[in-house]
Motif scaffolding. Structure first.
Motif, PDB file in Angstrom:
ATOM      1  N   ILE A  68       0.861  -1.182   0.000  1.00 15.69           N
ATOM      2  CA  ILE A  68       0.000   0.000   0.000  1.00 15.69           C
ATOM      3  C   ILE A  68       0.900   1.235   0.000  1.00 15.69           C
ATOM      4  CG2 ILE A  68      -1.834   1.251   1.197  1.00 15.69           C
ATOM      5  CD1 ILE A  68      -2.569  -1.388   2.569  1.00 15.69           C
ATOM      6  N   ARG A  69       0.609   2.181  -0.861  1.00 14.71           N
ATOM      7  CA  ARG A  69       1.442   3.389  -0.948  1.00 14.71           C
ATOM      8  C   ARG A  69       0.573   4.608  -1.207  1.00 14.71           C
ATOM      9  NH1 ARG A  69       2.559   0.851  -6.065  1.00 14.71           N
ATOM     10  NH2 ARG A  69       1.707   2.080  -7.810  1.00 14.71           N
ATOM     11  N   ILE A  70       1.158   5.776  -0.909  1.00 14.62           N
ATOM     12  CA  ILE A  70       0.517   7.053  -1.222  1.00 14.62           C
ATOM     13  C   ILE A  70       1.526   7.914  -1.967  1.00 14.62           C
ATOM     14  CG2 ILE A  70       1.139   8.051   1.029  1.00 14.62           C
ATOM     15  CD1 ILE A  70      -1.474   9.695   0.846  1.00 14.62           C
ATOM     16  N   GLU A  71       1.041   8.648  -2.967  1.00 18.09           N
ATOM     17  CA  GLU A  71       1.897   9.504  -3.784  1.00 18.09           C
ATOM     18  C   GLU A  71       1.365  10.931  -3.767  1.00 18.09           C
ATOM     19  OE1 GLU A  71       2.981   7.435  -7.734  1.00 18.09           O
ATOM     20  OE2 GLU A  71       1.192   6.371  -6.996  1.00 18.09           O
ATOM     21  N   PHE A  72       2.279  11.879  -3.791  1.00 18.63           N
ATOM     22  CA  PHE A  72       1.925  13.284  -4.061  1.00 18.63           C
ATOM     23  C   PHE A  72       2.344  13.559  -5.496  1.00 18.63           C
ATOM     24  CE2 PHE A  72       2.725  17.750  -4.503  1.00 18.63           C
ATOM     25  CZ  PHE A  72       1.669  18.346  -3.832  1.00 18.63           C
ATOM     26  N   VAL A  73       1.373  13.928  -6.347  1.00 21.62           N
ATOM     27  CA  VAL A  73       1.618  14.029  -7.789  1.00 21.62           C
ATOM     28  C   VAL A  73       1.263  15.421  -8.288  1.00 21.62           C
ATOM     29  CG1 VAL A  73       1.085  13.073 -10.059  1.00 21.62           C
ATOM     30  CG2 VAL A  73       1.104  11.571  -8.052  1.00 21.62           C
ATOM     31  N   GLY A  74       2.156  15.989  -9.092  1.00 24.63           N
ATOM     32  CA  GLY A  74       1.863  17.182  -9.885  1.00 24.63           C
ATOM     33  C   GLY A  74       1.879  16.780 -11.339  1.00 24.63           C
ATOM     34  N   GLN A  75       0.797  17.040 -12.053  1.00 25.75           N
ATOM     35  CA  GLN A  75       0.625  16.460 -13.383  1.00 25.75           C
ATOM     36  C   GLN A  75       0.084  17.479 -14.382  1.00 25.75           C
ATOM     37  OE1 GLN A  75      -2.795  13.634 -14.504  1.00 25.75           O
ATOM     38  NE2 GLN A  75      -1.125  12.208 -14.081  1.00 25.75           N
TER      39      GLN A  75
END
Length: 267
Positions: A68-75
């Motif tokens: 299980i993981r969490i990402e902070f994404v700028g797209q």
């Protein structure tokens, strides 16, 4: 029915709770289909932290996962080619190693002093967005939840153009002065437009969209030499004014337009 619901229905509900959400400001952002949504507001360099809550729907049954993981994404995403996205920020935190979920679980996360170089934007052809993405990795299909955030940048002023003299911060006014190098010039009408210009693509595939956000009539007829025309622009509601970084008094921009004429010695 219960068998089919357990097979195809959501096996786990994913929720994201931000720390300090009750005191954090929100901002509005238009979606691709023109709707307006409110999300929590962040600035460049701010940390993003909170809690991921997993609610296992099938009581007593095991939910196997590969992590299980969490990402902070700028797209950045082009509406014409959504399969080709550019992620300029991608930070990952592992929340759990491969195993099983048999009951509800919560995981804390924190992304320290996250660099957010651009402002959230939704235009005619392109969207720039920030979001948190929680992924429960499974063998057949992953469980994914995205949580939208909005990022605003503090205002910066461009370099002064030599043909226009600007003085900022004098009695809360913006003074714009035009100088002409001819002794005779006829002016019949003058207006001020605020234009939003969006350019996407590279080279021959570049697409340009122009939108007039607001238009103001300054004068109708010839001006008098040395005349000063007061202008006040009410920008509340315009898409380029941030509610959080500029308070109510910043939404109206008092200014003055001065029109001196500089005679040409040769005439």
């Amino acid at each position: 029915m219960s068998f089919l619901g357990g097979l195809f229905g959501p096996v786990c509900q994913i929720d994201v709770l931000l720390n300090g959400a009750e005191n954090r400001k929100t901002a509005e952002l238009k979606t691709e289909d023109g709707k307006v949504e409110k999300h929590y507001l962040f600035y460049d360099g701010e940390s993003v932290s909170g809690k991921v809550n997993l609610n296992v729907k099938q009581g007593g049954k095991r939910l196997e996962h590969q992590g299980i993981r969490i990402e902070f994404v700028g797209q950045i995403e082009l509406f014409s080619d959504k399969s080709n996205t550019h992620e300029f920020v991608d930070l990952v935190k592992e929340l759990a190693l491969p195993g099983e979920l048999t009951q509800n679980r919560s995981y804390d996360f924190e992304f320290m002093q996250v660099e957010k170089p651009y402002e959230s934007y939704t235009g005619a052809n392109v969207r720039l967005r920030y979001f948190l993405r929680v992924t429960i990795v499974r063998r057949l299909s992953d469980l994914v939840k995205e949580y939208e955030l909005i990022v605003h940048q503090l205002a910066t002023y461009p370099d002064i153009n030599n043909s226009i003299k600007m003085e900022v911060g004098i009695e809360d006014c913006l003074h714009i002065e035009f100088e002409y190098n001819k002794s005779k010039i006829k002016i019949q009408h003058m207006e001020l437009q605020l234009i939003k210009k969006e350019m996407t693509g590279i080279g021959p595939s570049t697409t340009t969209e122009t939108e007039t956000v607001a238009k103001y009539e300054i004068m109708d007829g010839a001006p008098v030499k040395g005349e000063s025309i007061p202008i006040r622009l009410f920008l509340a509601g315009d898409c380029f004014v941030e509610e959080s970084s500029r308070e109510a008094e910043k939404k109206k921009l008092p200014s003055a337009l001065r029109i001196p004429r500089v005679p040409n010695p040769a005439t």
